[in-house]
Design a protein around this motif. Sequence first.
Motif, PDB file in Angstrom:
ATOM      1  N   LEU A  76      41.886  26.166  35.518  1.00 12.47           N
ATOM      2  CA  LEU A  76      40.232  25.940  34.754  1.00 12.47           C
ATOM      3  C   LEU A  76      39.585  26.772  35.238  1.00 12.47           C
ATOM      4  O   LEU A  76      39.176  27.519  34.342  1.00 12.47           O
ATOM      5  CB  LEU A  76      39.674  24.882  35.118  1.00 12.47           C
ATOM      6  CG  LEU A  76      38.830  23.984  34.525  1.00 12.47           C
ATOM      7  CD1 LEU A  76      38.509  24.573  33.273  1.00 12.47           C
ATOM      8  CD2 LEU A  76      38.217  22.672  34.208  1.00 12.47           C
ATOM      9  N   ILE A  77      39.165  27.145  36.207  1.00 15.90           N
ATOM     10  CA  ILE A  77      38.547  28.019  36.742  1.00 15.90           C
ATOM     11  C   ILE A  77      38.937  29.573  36.734  1.00 15.90           C
ATOM     12  O   ILE A  77      37.934  29.983  35.560  1.00 15.90           O
ATOM     13  CB  ILE A  77      37.755  28.249  38.007  1.00 15.90           C
ATOM     14  CG1 ILE A  77      36.519  28.539  38.196  1.00 15.90           C
ATOM     15  CG2 ILE A  77      39.093  28.331  39.021  1.00 15.90           C
ATOM     16  CD1 ILE A  77      35.299  28.123  37.500  1.00 15.90           C
ATOM     17  N   ASN A  78      39.852  29.838  36.895  1.00 16.72           N
ATOM     18  CA  ASN A  78      40.781  31.562  36.205  1.00 16.72           C
ATOM     19  C   ASN A  78      40.303  31.220  35.398  1.00 16.72           C
ATOM     20  O   ASN A  78      39.738  32.796  34.549  1.00 16.72           O
ATOM     21  CB  ASN A  78      42.572  31.581  36.547  1.00 16.72           C
ATOM     22  CG  ASN A  78      42.159  31.205  38.167  1.00 16.72           C
ATOM     23  OD1 ASN A  78      41.428  31.457  39.163  1.00 16.72           O
ATOM     24  ND2 ASN A  78      43.358  31.347  38.948  1.00 16.72           N
ATOM     25  N   TYR A  79      40.724  30.502  34.346  1.00 14.86           N
ATOM     26  CA  TYR A  79      41.287  30.787  32.825  1.00 14.86           C
ATOM     27  C   TYR A  79      39.361  30.728  31.763  1.00 14.86           C
ATOM     28  O   TYR A  79      39.836  31.814  32.011  1.00 14.86           O
ATOM     29  CB  TYR A  79      41.093  29.459  31.886  1.00 14.86           C
ATOM     30  CG  TYR A  79      40.599  29.353  30.743  1.00 14.86           C
ATOM     31  CD1 TYR A  79      41.894  30.079  29.554  1.00 14.86           C
ATOM     32  CD2 TYR A  79      40.189  28.568  29.604  1.00 14.86           C
ATOM     33  CE1 TYR A  79      41.753  30.124  27.911  1.00 14.86           C
ATOM     34  CE2 TYR A  79      39.523  28.619  28.667  1.00 14.86           C
ATOM     35  CZ  TYR A  79      40.256  29.145  27.859  1.00 14.86           C
ATOM     36  OH  TYR A  79      40.165  29.285  26.664  1.00 14.86           O
ATOM     37  N   LEU A  80      38.265  29.989  33.023  1.00 12.75           N
ATOM     38  CA  LEU A  80      37.019  30.319  32.446  1.00 12.75           C
ATOM     39  C   LEU A  80      36.383  31.425  33.167  1.00 12.75           C
ATOM     40  O   LEU A  80      35.843  32.310  32.046  1.00 12.75           O
ATOM     41  CB  LEU A  80      36.211  29.199  32.616  1.00 12.75           C
ATOM     42  CG  LEU A  80      36.252  27.745  32.288  1.00 12.75           C
ATOM     43  CD1 LEU A  80      35.442  26.560  33.267  1.00 12.75           C
ATOM     44  CD2 LEU A  80      36.014  27.694  31.363  1.00 12.75           C
ATOM     45  N   ILE A  81      37.085  32.184  34.060  1.00  9.85           N
ATOM     46  CA  ILE A  81      36.458  33.841  34.780  1.00  9.85           C
ATOM     47  C   ILE A  81      37.209  34.605  33.754  1.00  9.85           C
ATOM     48  O   ILE A  81      36.223  34.976  32.897  1.00  9.85           O
ATOM     49  CB  ILE A  81      36.554  33.366  35.965  1.00  9.85           C
ATOM     50  CG1 ILE A  81      36.191  32.527  36.934  1.00  9.85           C
ATOM     51  CG2 ILE A  81      36.773  34.723  36.250  1.00  9.85           C
ATOM     52  CD1 ILE A  81      36.339  32.596  38.169  1.00  9.85           C
ATOM     53  N   ASN A  82      38.605  34.849  33.837  1.00 13.30           N
ATOM     54  CA  ASN A  82      39.328  35.566  32.836  1.00 13.30           C
ATOM     55  C   ASN A  82      38.603  35.516  31.073  1.00 13.30           C
ATOM     56  O   ASN A  82      38.700  37.072  30.752  1.00 13.30           O
ATOM     57  CB  ASN A  82      40.389  35.649  32.880  1.00 13.30           C
ATOM     58  CG  ASN A  82      40.711  35.872  34.217  1.00 13.30           C
ATOM     59  OD1 ASN A  82      40.673  35.682  35.172  1.00 13.30           O
ATOM     60  ND2 ASN A  82      41.830  34.314  34.182  1.00 13.30           N
ATOM     61  N   LYS A  83      38.198  34.355  30.553  1.00 17.07           N
ATOM     62  CA  LYS A  83      38.038  34.427  29.548  1.00 17.07           C
ATOM     63  C   LYS A  83      36.280  34.668  28.822  1.00 17.07           C
ATOM     64  O   LYS A  83      35.901  35.590  28.038  1.00 17.07           O
ATOM     65  CB  LYS A  83      38.415  33.322  28.567  1.00 17.07           C
ATOM     66  CG  LYS A  83      37.402  32.356  28.139  1.00 17.07           C
ATOM     67  CD  LYS A  83      38.106  31.547  27.950  1.00 17.07           C
ATOM     68  CE  LYS A  83      36.712  29.816  27.691  1.00 17.07           C
ATOM     69  NZ  LYS A  83      35.577  30.091  26.632  1.00 17.07           N
ATOM     70  N   GLU A  84      35.588  35.273  30.162  1.00 17.82           N
ATOM     71  CA  GLU A  84      33.780  35.108  29.751  1.00 17.82           C
ATOM     72  C   GLU A  84      33.189  36.520  29.797  1.00 17.82           C
ATOM     73  O   GLU A  84      34.309  37.137  30.741  1.00 17.82           O
ATOM     74  CB  GLU A  84      33.358  34.393  31.063  1.00 17.82           C
ATOM     75  CG  GLU A  84      31.852  34.503  31.072  1.00 17.82           C
ATOM     76  CD  GLU A  84      31.493  33.186  29.594  1.00 17.82           C
ATOM     77  OE1 GLU A  84      30.942  34.330  29.077  1.00 17.82           O
ATOM     78  OE2 GLU A  84      31.651  32.546  29.296  1.00 17.82           O
ATOM     79  N   LYS A  85      32.506  36.829  28.859  1.00 21.16           N
ATOM     80  CA  LYS A  85      32.089  38.519  28.964  1.00 21.16           C
ATOM     81  C   LYS A  85      30.547  38.681  29.470  1.00 21.16           C
ATOM     82  O   LYS A  85      30.649  39.950  29.782  1.00 21.16           O
ATOM     83  CB  LYS A  85      32.910  38.720  26.940  1.00 21.16           C
ATOM     84  CG  LYS A  85      33.777  38.388  26.537  1.00 21.16           C
ATOM     85  CD  LYS A  85      35.005  39.333  27.162  1.00 21.16           C
ATOM     86  CE  LYS A  85      36.313  39.513  26.219  1.00 21.16           C
ATOM     87  NZ  LYS A  85      37.272  40.297  27.571  1.00 21.16           N
ATOM     88  N   ASP A  86      30.597  37.629  29.341  1.00 16.87           N
ATOM     89  CA  ASP A  86      28.624  37.611  29.496  1.00 16.87           C
ATOM     90  C   ASP A  86      28.534  37.460  31.224  1.00 16.87           C
ATOM     91  O   ASP A  86      29.799  37.115  32.011  1.00 16.87           O
ATOM     92  CB  ASP A  86      28.384  36.268  29.170  1.00 16.87           C
ATOM     93  CG  ASP A  86      26.363  36.543  29.628  1.00 16.87           C
ATOM     94  OD1 ASP A  86      26.779  35.985  30.532  1.00 16.87           O
ATOM     95  OD2 ASP A  86      25.931  36.716  28.361  1.00 16.87           O
ATOM     96  N   LYS A  87      28.028  38.853  31.761  1.00 16.72           N
ATOM     97  CA  LYS A  87      28.092  39.315  32.644  1.00 16.72           C
ATOM     98  C   LYS A  87      27.340  37.889  33.535  1.00 16.72           C
ATOM     99  O   LYS A  87      28.123  38.058  34.754  1.00 16.72           O
ATOM    100  CB  LYS A  87      27.199  40.432  33.745  1.00 16.72           C
ATOM    101  CG  LYS A  87      27.369  40.838  34.773  1.00 16.72           C
ATOM    102  CD  LYS A  87      26.314  41.642  34.973  1.00 16.72           C
ATOM    103  CE  LYS A  87      26.104  42.362  36.427  1.00 16.72           C
ATOM    104  NZ  LYS A  87      25.879  43.835  36.533  1.00 16.72           N
TER     105      LYS A  87
END
Length: 594
Positions: free
Chosen positions: A425-436
């Motif tokens: 879950l956390i890896n998915y959220l980090i990888n897909k997030e574009k906002d710095k």
Amino acid sequence: MEIKKREDINAKDKWKIEKIYKDLEEWEKDFDLLKKMANEIPSFMEKLSEGDKLLEYLKLDEKISRLAENLLVYAFLKSDEDTANTTYQSYKNKIQTYLAELMAKGAFFIPEILSIDEEKLNSEIEKNQGLQLYKFMFEEILKRKPHTLSSEMEELLASVSDCLSAPSNIYNMFSNADLKLPKIKNEEKEEVELTEGNYSIYIKSKDREVRENAYKALFGAYNVFRNTMATTLTSSIKNFSFNAKTRKYENSMEASLKPNNIPIQVYENAIETINNNLDSLHRYVRIKKKLLKLDTMHMYDLYVPLIDLPKDHIEFDDAVKLVSDALAPLGENYLQEFNKGVQNGWIDKYENKNKRSGAYSWGSYDTMPYVLLNYNYTLNDVSTFAHEMGHSMHSYYSRKNQPYVYANYTLFCAEVASTVNECLLINYLINKEKDKNKKLFLVNQQLEQIRTTVFRQIMFAEFEKITHEKIDEGMPLTADDLCAIYRKLNIKYFGEDMIMDEEIDIEWARIPHFYRDFYVYQYATGYSAANAFVNKINVCEEKALEKYLSFLKSGGSDYPINLLQKAGVDMTSPKPIEDTIKRFNELLDILEEY
């Protein structure tokens, strides 16, 4: 502002516990049936050397155990819905008390098996096809020979098991039903009732006064009862120490680890590996202090997010979608069963008045793998949901693929599947997030996962090691002693940049897992094993997913170290924990660049 009563919670947001029993009358009928069936147990005494009789006994024992587990799960889950409901308290006590009697009835089984000549036992197993299913179970029993007592002594110990669990029961009633926390003011300066459920929100508040007040209110409430809590905890440890000595183990730790064939070095290596890398945790404290622009760093500053984002509010249905997307690497079958569980009433979602705090997954071989949540719409609650569903999916696969005798996985494996879900879950959220800023917020979330699940749990494990060793040696421990041990560990783990507030000294009184001896280190080993599985699955290592799903299906069909090794993860080596710390350091590098 006010917590809802149980009857005000929507039915679709409650677990379908009526699938076990529709009412107490049905429960009572099965309870009477259990007692009737249990009366057959003594007739097998001194007859187990005959293969047919042995198989007959094992089949009866399974029927009795499955029925008893259904009764137990129902009573406990109903009691946890509202811990102040005296009706369900009495049913919980009723089945718990009877189970001690039931254990006493069957206490002759292991001593009698151990009294049979090993060659004769193996011969009976070979001759009787039905007994061959139990080969590994008998292997485990034979390993216990040096630590098994006479039938009379085993019966005696079984008959007092209910009394010996009293410290844990007292703690649970105190912390969930009787302990009243004061009211505090929230960020809007409104007075709100502090609970164990909403504390996790206030301790992360961007308003330093709110989190400081929540912190001091919570630990202040526990500190009022410090002497009672110390007596309760040390009584629990003494019970475990008594059991270890009675069964001729060298110490309490060996009594906990040896039955599951886990080398003591696994526990000690985990503590040593973390102690050798505490500079990474000290570095985290320094970076967090700097990014929060604080002159001093206090314990109540530890949980606050680094990035000032709008307060998240994630509806439960959105949480389900988010977690499902994150778990896509686990394959279509996993996701289908996961979503069926969500839709079919596995989950009790929201907090209500007097509901047990925290979260867990529990059920029996014949029930759903139920999930208790206190969902509060935050990202942390989404992560908890993913975690507990990981447990439930592990239970689901184990029960579907293993016979009853091997369906339960050991504690050492228990935190692996849940943490795989959290990591994905956390890896998915980090990888897909574009906002710095959002990405950095998530990086901090994963750092907190590793800090709380690996560093913090190993600190707890070290606290357990120290307290158990002292009680094993006959040394008394007062509230002041426990506070001093706990404070010293916090100073070592968090380093010189952390102001060590006096409230932290009593935190040991709030940790329910200390009543499950030598449990907490398995969060750290579980996280590290999970991190290893996720790495293998993410890089599409050959057969990585197949091996992981085989692990979920394997239940307790082999020793935990062996099950993990078969799936490609060696927990006798420090490498899994070192790789987790490597990930922690990579995340710290991202923060420092910011």
